[in-house]
Design a protein around this motif. Structure first.
Motif: not given
Length: 270
Positions: A200-208, A229-238, A244-252
């Motif tokens: 479920a933790k993996e799924r929540l990160r992916y949904q974000r 900055f608007e995207l970071i605020d709207a989607c709950g990123y720190y 950037i880390h998530d983009f590289k993790h999921y999409l390289h």
């Protein structure tokens, strides 16, 4: 090249909406090979290839020829695939625990592509692929697949039904369902991992992350430049580095690279 890549989604009948999110059809009608990137979906997919061979490229610089059918997933990271001229591809996208309901514990290990007959030690999917090859319309192929799989579909486990249907973004699904059912959080976690193929933790990160992709696409569709900055605020990123880390993790890819190459990226989930 874009005109040569014909593709569309095919919905399923209401009685299969908890099993498949949709089917995806693609065909290369041009004269040159076309390579696309499949966005991660956290779904397990069953791919049928007709008219020759398609090529799946891994991030480890290896490739796999597919000439019949293959199971892959749950798809946690993007990968590339190539369709040579004349190739048709039909993809069944399993929803939530549906793959487990068909195949039980015979799940692909570590996302390793496998022919589905290897999972069942049977030739039923080879026979299915041959029968589908005689059907010329993708919608009719989907109808044939649905009728083929109907007798093999197991009843959904009550816990899986609760997990799949959980929609409260303000609560942890594991804690909430454990409290509602009187079971331990550990038991709910193990059930989720076993029947869904991921935590479920993996799924929540992916949904974000997918929320960020959708937000970005909405910005671009309105003719705006990306407002990170608007995207970071709207989607709950720190902060931007976490995004950037998530983009590289999921999409390289970095976020700016995603914008540049987005026309070659396919989304399998609906």
């Amino acid at each position: 090249m874009d005109q040569a890549y014909q593709h569309f989604s095919i919905p399923v009948t209401p009685d299969f909406e908890s099993v498949f999110s949709h089917f995806y059809f693609a065909e290369n009608t041009g004269d040159t090979a076309i390579t696309k990137t499949l966005l991660p979906s956290y779904q397990t997919i069953l791919v049928f290839i007709f008219g020759g061979k398609a090529v799946l490229h891994s991030r480890q610089d290896t490739q796999l020829d597919i000439d019949q059918c293959i199971v892959l997933g749950p798809i946690r990271q993007a990968f590339d695939y190539t369709l040579v001229p004349g190739i048709r591809m039909l993809v069944a996208n399993f929803k939530d625990d549906a793959f487990f309901r068909f195949f039980g514990n015979a799940a692909p290990e570590k996302e390793t592509p496998q022919h589905p007959d290897q999972l069942l030690e049977d030739n039923c999917f080879t026979h299915l692929w041959a029968a589908l090859g005689q059907i010329d319309q993708p919608a009719r192929q989907v109808a044939y697949i649905l009728e083929f799989c109907r007798p093999y579909l197991q009843q959904q486990h009550p816990l899986s039904e609760k997990l799949a249907g959980f929609r409260n973004d303000n609560l942890n699904p594991i804690k909430a369902i454990a409290g509602a059912t009187g079971q331990s959080e550990r038991n709910i976690q193990l059930h989720h991992k076993k029947q869904f193929g991921y935590t479920a933790k993996e799924r929540l990160r992916y949904q974000r992350f997918m929320k960020a992709i959708q937000h970005l696409q909405q910005q671009l569709a309105r003719g705006r430049t990306a407002d990170w900055f608007e995207l970071i605020d709207a989607c709950g990123y720190y902060d931007q580095s976490q995004l950037i880390h998530d983009f590289k993790h999921y999409l390289h890819l970095s976020p700016t690279q995603y914008i540049k190459f987005q026309e070659d990226i396919c989304v399998s989930q609906r």
